[in-house]
Write a protein that holds these residues in place. Structure first.
Motif, mmCIF file in Angstrom:
data_model
loop_
_atom_site.group_PDB
_atom_site.id
_atom_site.type_symbol
_atom_site.label_atom_id
_atom_site.label_comp_id
_atom_site.label_asym_id
_atom_site.label_seq_id
_atom_site.Cartn_x
_atom_site.Cartn_y
_atom_site.Cartn_z
ATOM 1 N N PHE A 106 -16.439 46.944 103.349
ATOM 2 C CA PHE A 106 -17.123 46.163 102.317
ATOM 3 C C PHE A 106 -17.848 47.060 101.314
ATOM 4 N N ALA A 107 -18.231 48.264 101.721
ATOM 5 C CA ALA A 107 -18.779 49.209 100.755
ATOM 6 C C ALA A 107 -17.727 49.549 99.711
ATOM 7 N N ASP A 108 -16.496 49.748 100.164
ATOM 8 C CA ASP A 108 -15.410 50.044 99.220
ATOM 9 C C ASP A 108 -15.114 48.826 98.346
ATOM 10 N N LEU A 109 -15.052 47.636 98.957
ATOM 11 C CA LEU A 109 -14.760 46.409 98.205
ATOM 12 C C LEU A 109 -15.835 46.139 97.158
ATOM 13 N N PHE A 110 -17.108 46.179 97.559
ATOM 14 C CA PHE A 110 -18.195 45.881 96.631
ATOM 15 C C PHE A 110 -18.284 46.931 95.521
ATOM 16 N N THR A 111 -18.079 48.198 95.872
ATOM 17 C CA THR A 111 -18.131 49.242 94.851
ATOM 18 C C THR A 111 -16.983 49.076 93.868
ATOM 19 N N ARG A 112 -15.803 48.837 94.392
ATOM 20 C CA ARG A 112 -14.609 48.686 93.541
ATOM 21 C C ARG A 112 -14.745 47.498 92.597
ATOM 22 N N ASN A 113 -15.413 46.449 93.055
ATOM 23 C CA ASN A 113 -15.534 45.229 92.258
ATOM 24 C C ASN A 113 -16.859 45.132 91.499
ATOM 25 N N GLY A 114 -17.599 46.225 91.425
ATOM 26 C CA GLY A 114 -18.778 46.275 90.563
ATOM 27 C C GLY A 114 -19.967 45.471 91.029
ATOM 28 N N VAL A 115 -20.167 45.304 92.351
ATOM 29 C CA VAL A 115 -21.321 44.557 92.870
ATOM 30 C C VAL A 115 -22.580 45.398 92.686
ATOM 31 N N ASP A 116 -23.628 44.786 92.116
ATOM 32 C CA ASP A 116 -24.896 45.468 91.858
ATOM 33 C C ASP A 116 -25.874 45.346 93.026
ATOM 34 N N LEU A 391 -35.248 32.430 94.526
ATOM 35 C CA LEU A 391 -34.292 33.450 94.987
ATOM 36 C C LEU A 391 -33.717 34.203 93.804
ATOM 37 N N LEU A 392 -33.329 33.483 92.771
ATOM 38 C CA LEU A 392 -32.766 34.124 91.585
ATOM 39 C C LEU A 392 -33.802 35.028 90.916
ATOM 40 N N GLN A 393 -35.051 34.592 90.885
ATOM 41 C CA GLN A 393 -36.106 35.416 90.288
ATOM 42 C C GLN A 393 -36.302 36.709 91.077
ATOM 43 N N LEU A 394 -36.259 36.621 92.392
ATOM 44 C CA LEU A 394 -36.381 37.824 93.221
ATOM 45 C C LEU A 394 -35.205 38.770 92.983
ATOM 46 N N LEU A 395 -34.011 38.204 92.877
ATOM 47 C CA LEU A 395 -32.829 39.029 92.626
ATOM 48 C C LEU A 395 -32.919 39.736 91.275
ATOM 49 N N GLN A 396 -33.401 39.007 90.284
ATOM 50 C CA GLN A 396 -33.478 39.584 88.934
ATOM 51 C C GLN A 396 -34.526 40.680 88.834
ATOM 52 N N LYS A 397 -35.555 40.647 89.689
ATOM 53 C CA LYS A 397 -36.594 41.674 89.660
ATOM 54 C C LYS A 397 -36.229 42.898 90.500
ATOM 55 N N THR A 398 -35.144 42.796 91.259
ATOM 56 C CA THR A 398 -34.790 43.867 92.186
ATOM 57 C C THR A 398 -33.968 44.935 91.476
ATOM 58 N N PRO A 399 -34.310 46.208 91.628
ATOM 59 C CA PRO A 399 -33.470 47.272 91.055
ATOM 60 C C PRO A 399 -32.051 47.194 91.615
ATOM 61 N N VAL A 400 -31.068 47.456 90.783
ATOM 62 C CA VAL A 400 -29.672 47.374 91.200
ATOM 63 C C VAL A 400 -29.114 48.771 91.383
ATOM 64 N N ALA A 401 -27.927 48.837 91.944
ATOM 65 C CA ALA A 401 -27.266 50.119 92.151
ATOM 66 C C ALA A 401 -26.932 50.742 90.801
ATOM 67 N N PRO A 402 -26.886 52.073 90.756
ATOM 68 C CA PRO A 402 -26.472 52.731 89.509
ATOM 69 C C PRO A 402 -25.132 52.198 89.036
ATOM 70 N N ALA A 403 -25.052 51.927 87.741
ATOM 71 C CA ALA A 403 -23.837 51.308 87.192
ATOM 72 C C ALA A 403 -22.630 52.195 87.406
ATOM 73 N N LYS A 404 -21.584 51.589 87.952
ATOM 74 C CA LYS A 404 -20.297 52.268 88.094
ATOM 75 C C LYS A 404 -19.257 51.387 87.433
ATOM 76 N N PRO A 405 -18.467 51.917 86.544
ATOM 77 C CA PRO A 405 -17.488 51.076 85.861
ATOM 78 C C PRO A 405 -16.488 50.488 86.849
ATOM 79 N N LYS A 406 -16.276 49.183 86.715
ATOM 80 C CA LYS A 406 -15.297 48.518 87.563
ATOM 81 C C LYS A 406 -13.908 48.977 87.165
ATOM 82 N N ALA A 407 -13.132 49.379 88.156
ATOM 83 C CA ALA A 407 -11.794 49.869 87.866
ATOM 84 C C ALA A 407 -10.971 48.758 87.219
#
Length: 588
Positions: A106-116, A391-407
């Motif tokens: 799932f690390a590969d799947l989420f990274t490949r698909n641009g999950v923040d 929940l959405l407000q908490l998600l929006q305030k949370t730092p996300v992973a460094p941007a990686k371009p989705k293949a």
């Protein structure tokens, strides 16, 4: 934000709050990526699952995950330090290596698909896997903790504290569970928030008041396990019978106590009044709620300390304007307002439960008043449009992973449809796929079924991580059952053919096709190459369902009859044949 969801097992028919939450987020414009480590245990699905735009991705077979583990250990992607530390600290029962194997996929799947960022429901196996996924990918995660998950299932407060420390934030589904979490994880208390589960009231439109049943109907819903209190409800029904009250009671759900409960009903001579209905679809459950008079859930704490915390079914009953009788346990008083939307009695007190039921059975006006108040309480506090906002407000305030371009996907991709892998009748398949990759052709190898107990060669092990596997038979059967009209149409089309594939092959391949059609659209696949005559049955169904072109390889000892193959080749764009007799009338 592209938001991931990671489940230990999804979908689960008793966890409708997960479905409602994700559907609400999608309506608000959030892009989702859903991962499930294990497939569901039954093929029964609630109807609304089909409304999810996001596909559900399942982990590949353990054979493939072990190959990925070996590869990760040689490339440095294996979270060795975290695995070793958890094995030393928590022992073999936490299955650190298995969690890390699942996390790799799932690390590969989420990274490949641009999950923040990704979110996990339940502070147990999936949340443990999330720690490894974060370690491998750097993608942050959050957790919704419910109650039984961290109170009993996890079984380790040290691990719970480590989970909460690793999470960006923790959502507790009630004030009760938030207080417990803060007591157990004081260092994380500042990032533990109460976020109620909600319900989609579109499923419960307001309707004119139903005419009460001539004989009052009590309904109860839940898994047939000890902490749901069904034994106490049966005892209360026996007491009502002794008091001479006329009523019927229906229990919806299934579980390990089914036979014990049936025996108790028979022993108390209640079979004419009390019925175990088994599991039902959500539409059927909602209809039962609408036509019942009283909802009862006699929740208790079982011998292992497990209990209900915030039963979604109570919200559903209140949404249907049913009066609720339940117990003063955990977060239930945050749902049911005593003597306003129903009655709360002490857990395990069958006499008090019977007394509350008797008062409602005998007072139709009180039933209606409590029902109206329950509906109003849900509209004010528990509709999904309201509960998803924090929940959405908490998600929006949370730092996300460094941007990686989705293949980027190729504009047109080609699916290599492999019915069963490995296949001794396709000795050159792996080398062919390797050559396709070397030439940078946009090939997506899709495997319908992993052949059991086959020893993989070195070239097969090299190829395995590049293959995409369909989920297990339970998921495939669920998709078939969820589309009865389309399934019937496919069967009728086969019945009208002069020369048909056998029913065994057809039904298997048609089920594969229904699962594959969404995958083809998601991956922008425009052409399907069937690697065997069996796979060609599936490819031809997809030709119509997904508007793709088709080609085929026909193996030397084809399982389908020659006259069938000769007929369907006219619908293919090209292919390869070992039997030149099949070329008659075709210009390949």
């Amino acid at each position: 934000m592209r938001l991931g969801y990671l489940y230990s097992r999804y979908p689960v028919i008793s966890q409708t709050f997960c479905d409602a939450e994700m559907l609400a987020l999608e309506r608000l414009g959030t892009d989702l990526e859903i991962g499930s480590i294990y497939p569901p245990l039954t093929s029964l699905r609630h109807e609304h699952i089909s409304r999810l735009r996001a596909p559900i991705h399942y982990a590949p077979p353990q054979t493939v995950l072990r190959i990925c583990e070996r590869n990760a250990k040689t490339t440095g992607k294996w979270p060795r330090e975290l695995v070793d530390r958890h094995e030393r600290k928590y022992g073999p029962s936490v299955k650190a290596e298995q969690r890390a194997r699942n996390a790799l996929h799932f690390a590969d799947l989420f990274t490949r698909n641009g999950v923040d960022h990704f979110h996990v429901h339940f502070a147990n196996r999936a949340a443990h896997t999330a720690m490894f996924l974060k370690e491998i990918s750097g993608i942050p995660f959050s957790v919704t903790a419910h109650g039984q998950d961290f109170m009993k299932d996890l079984g380790n407060d040290d691990l719970l504290r480590e989970m909460c420390a690793a999470a960006a934030f923790v959502a507790a589904e009630t004030d009760y569970s938030r207080e417990l979490l803060c007591q157990r994880c004081p260092d994380s208390a500042a990032k533990i928030y109460r976020v109620y589960n909600g319900i989609d009231l579109e499923h419960f439109p307001l309707t004119p008041s139903a005419t009460p049943n001539p004989v009052p109907v009590i309904i109860s819903i839940g898994r047939l396990v000890a902490f749901k209190g069904f034994e106490q409800l049966i005892d209360a029904c026996a007491e009502l019978t002794r008091r001479g009250l006329d009523f019927s009671c229906e229990i919806i759900g299934d579980g390990p106590l089914r036979e014990n409960l049936r025996a108790k009903i028979d022993k108390l001579d209640l079979s004419s009044r009390l019925t175990l209905l088994g599991s039902l679809s959500q539409a059927a459950v909602f209809e039962k709620l609408r036509t019942a008079d009283i909802f009862a859930l006699a929740s208790v704490t079982d011998q292992q300390g497990a209990s209900d915390v915030f039963p979604t079914v109570i919200i559903e009953a209140m949404s249907a304007a049913r009066p609720v009788i339940s117990t003063r346990l955990a977060g239930i008083p945050e749902l049911v307002a005593h003597e306003e939307t129903g009655w709360l009695v002490p857990p395990g007190d069958g006499i008090a439960l019977a007394q509350a039921l008797e008062q409602l059975i005998q007072n139709r006006e009180l039933q209606a008043r409590y029902g109206r108040a329950g509906r109003a309480r849900v509209e004010q506090h528990f509709r999904i449009e309201h509960t998803v906002v924090p929940l959405l407000q908490l998600l929006q305030k949370t730092p996300v992973a460094p941007a990686k371009p989705k293949a980027p996907l190729a504009v047109h991709q080609i699916a290599y449809l492999i019915d069963r892998w490995p296949d001794k009748d396709l000795p050159l398949l792996e080398r062919e796929l390797q050559e396709m990759k070397r030439r940078n052709l946009p090939i997506v190898p899709l495997v319908c079924e992993l052949a059991p107990a086959v020893r993989l060669t070195r070239i097969m092990e090299q190829m395995a991580p590049r293959l995409e596997f369909l989920p297990d038979a339970t998921v495939i059967e669920a998709e078939w059952r969820a589309n009865p009209a389309l399934a019937q149409e496919l069967e009728q089309e086969r019945a009208q053919q002069d020369i048909r594939a056998s029913s065994t092959i057809f039904l298997r391949q048609a089920r594969f096709a229904l699962v594959l059609r969404r995958l083809l659209l998601e991956k922008k696949i425009s052409h399907v190459h069937a690697t065997t005559s069996r796979a060609l049955v599936c490819a031809l169904i997809l030709r119509d369902l997904a508007d793709v072109t088709v080609s085929a390889t026909i193996e030397p000892r084809a399982e389908l009859p020659q006259n069938w193959i000769e007929g369907v080749l006219r619908r293919c764009e090209g292919g390869r044949l070992s039997d030149r007799e099949l070329l008659r009338g075709r210009d390949f």
